[in-house]
Design a protein around this motif. Structure first.
Motif, mmCIF file in Angstrom:
data_model
loop_
_atom_site.group_PDB
_atom_site.id
_atom_site.type_symbol
_atom_site.label_atom_id
_atom_site.label_comp_id
_atom_site.label_asym_id
_atom_site.label_seq_id
_atom_site.Cartn_x
_atom_site.Cartn_y
_atom_site.Cartn_z
ATOM 1 N N GLU A 34 8.335 -10.338 3.694
ATOM 2 C CA GLU A 34 7.170 -10.099 2.837
ATOM 3 C C GLU A 34 7.460 -9.075 1.732
ATOM 4 O OE1 GLU A 34 3.829 -7.884 4.009
ATOM 5 O OE2 GLU A 34 2.401 -9.038 2.847
ATOM 6 N N ASP A 35 6.852 -7.897 1.826
ATOM 7 C CA ASP A 35 6.832 -6.979 0.683
ATOM 8 C C ASP A 35 8.187 -6.452 0.231
ATOM 9 O OD1 ASP A 35 4.127 -7.234 0.458
ATOM 10 O OD2 ASP A 35 3.647 -5.398 1.537
ATOM 11 N N ARG A 66 8.924 -10.646 10.013
ATOM 12 C CA ARG A 66 7.628 -10.562 9.326
ATOM 13 C C ARG A 66 7.564 -11.660 8.285
ATOM 14 N NH1 ARG A 66 4.662 -5.577 6.210
ATOM 15 N NH2 ARG A 66 6.441 -5.694 4.795
ATOM 16 N N LYS A 94 -1.483 -8.593 6.821
ATOM 17 C CA LYS A 94 -2.811 -8.869 6.235
ATOM 18 C C LYS A 94 -3.689 -9.727 7.152
ATOM 19 C CE LYS A 94 -0.976 -7.888 1.716
ATOM 20 N NZ LYS A 94 0.444 -7.744 2.021
ATOM 21 N N GLU A 129 -4.921 -4.136 6.506
ATOM 22 C CA GLU A 129 -4.372 -4.132 5.142
ATOM 23 C C GLU A 129 -5.339 -4.625 4.071
ATOM 24 O OE1 GLU A 129 0.297 -4.285 5.222
ATOM 25 O OE2 GLU A 129 -0.500 -6.150 6.037
ATOM 26 N N ASP A 156 -1.222 -1.212 1.524
ATOM 27 C CA ASP A 156 -1.919 -2.365 0.951
ATOM 28 C C ASP A 156 -3.422 -2.128 0.900
ATOM 29 O OD1 ASP A 156 0.059 -4.829 0.548
ATOM 30 O OD2 ASP A 156 0.715 -3.642 2.259
#
Ligand code: COA
Ligand code: MG
Length: 290
Positions: A34-35, A66, A94, A129, A156
């Motif tokens: 993800e991020d 993740r 999230k 998040e 987030d």
């Protein structure tokens, strides 16, 4: 499988960091799609996750992935590739309530069937998040037997809320993020899963990390996210009951065993009642697992 004390994030597009994480002492590593991975690198990162999981020597270390959030197609694209390599679990970012966990559980069941891998891939949800997520923390109980852990994040959430900082003027987390943290803790305990504290971002500040670990542990968290290998030994030590704590817990359990009809007992000038016994039993259970 035992509850990991340390959960180390590793950007899944970095071969070098992955190698370091596999060789280290984190109880669980989280290969992140993800991020920490730029959009353009995601396809290559997915392939690297598969390669990593297939080639890694068997170990007590848990290997999690993740994925991207549900709803935008990202999670689905990630799962279509990585489930074949049978990670121990999937970290869901999230997540807004138990329904998201149920949706992921259904997807896992489908992919496990298609790929013919051992069923039972577990789920750890990141549950604070988005603004909406703060209102769904009581909905995780009973969502899925796959749910093994819940953790929280402030970055987030603060971006989504339009906050200029997650800290107050004195440098402490603002009330909103403390609230998110407490709701995560209560929601996880209510669901009967591991409450995992969020990460400590300043990875060069070992004393600060230690204090943060101890604060989390005092409140009931049993593990913590990490973002740098240097954080792992500090977290592992902080979430392992000390010899003195184990000895004290043994004393309490023995005392109640010797007085089975007592609701409350004095020890060293302090009152002990049933909640102390439950807490002592918990300490011993963790010490035996470690
Ligand atoms: N996992 C494994 N290895 C890591 C690592 C991690 N999370 N973070 C750093 N390392 C490695 C580095 O590659 C470096 O290896 P080397 O000694 O072989 O060169 C060594 O540990 C020391 O790293 P350092 O130079 O102190 O940090 P850095 O500037 O390279 O990296 C970050 C700093 C924050 C970019 C890095 O720690 C990182 O990528 N963390 C994870 C971020 C993430 O996954 N975020 C998503 C969740 S919020
Ligand atoms: Mg994030």
């Amino acid at each position: 499988m035992t509850e990991p004390r340390s959960w180390l994030f590793v950007p899944a597009d970095s071969e070098k960091k992955i190698a370091k994480a596999l060789a280290g002492d984190a109880d669980a590593i989280i290969l992140d799609l993800e991020d920490s991975v730029a959009e353009a690198n995601k396809p290559a990162a997915r392939d690297l996750v598969v390669e990593t999981l297939r080639d890694a020597a068997p170990s007590a270390q848990q290997r999690w992935v993740r994925v991207n959030p549900l709803g935008g197609g990202g999670a689905e694209a990630d799962l279509a590739v990585v489930i074949a390599a049978r990670p121990d679990g999937i970290v869901l970012p999230k997540s807004e309530n138990g329904e998201d966990v149920r949706t992921l559980a259904r997807l896992l069941e489908i992919h496990e069937g298609v790929e013919r891998v051992d069923p039972g891939i577990r789920i750890a949800a990141i549950v604070t998040e988005t603004p909406k997520s703060l209102f769904g923390l009581d909905r995780y109980a009973g969502a899925s037997p796959r749910l093994a852990a819940m953790t929280w994040g402030a970055e987030d959430l603060s971006a989504a809320l339009g906050a200029s900082s997650k800290f107050d003027a004195s440098g402490e987390l603002s009330f909103t993020y403390k609230l998110a943290r407490s709701l995560c803790l209560a929601g996880a305990v209510m669901a009967g899963v591991q409450p995992v504290d969020s990460l400590y971002a300043d990875f060069r500040d070992e004393d600060g990390l230690k204090a943060d670990c101890e604060a989390g542990r005092r409140e009931g968290f049993t593990g913590k996210l990490a973002i740098h290998p240097a954080q792992v030994p500090v977290i592992n030590a902080a979430f392992t009951p000390s010899d003195a704590e184990v000895a004290h817990a043994r004393e309490i359990v023995a005392l109640f065993a010797a007085h089975p009809d007592a609701g409350t007992i004095g020890l060293d000038g302090k009152m002990l009642d049933r909640p102390h016994l439950v807490q002592a039993q918990r300490v011993l259970a963790r010490a035996e697992k470690g």
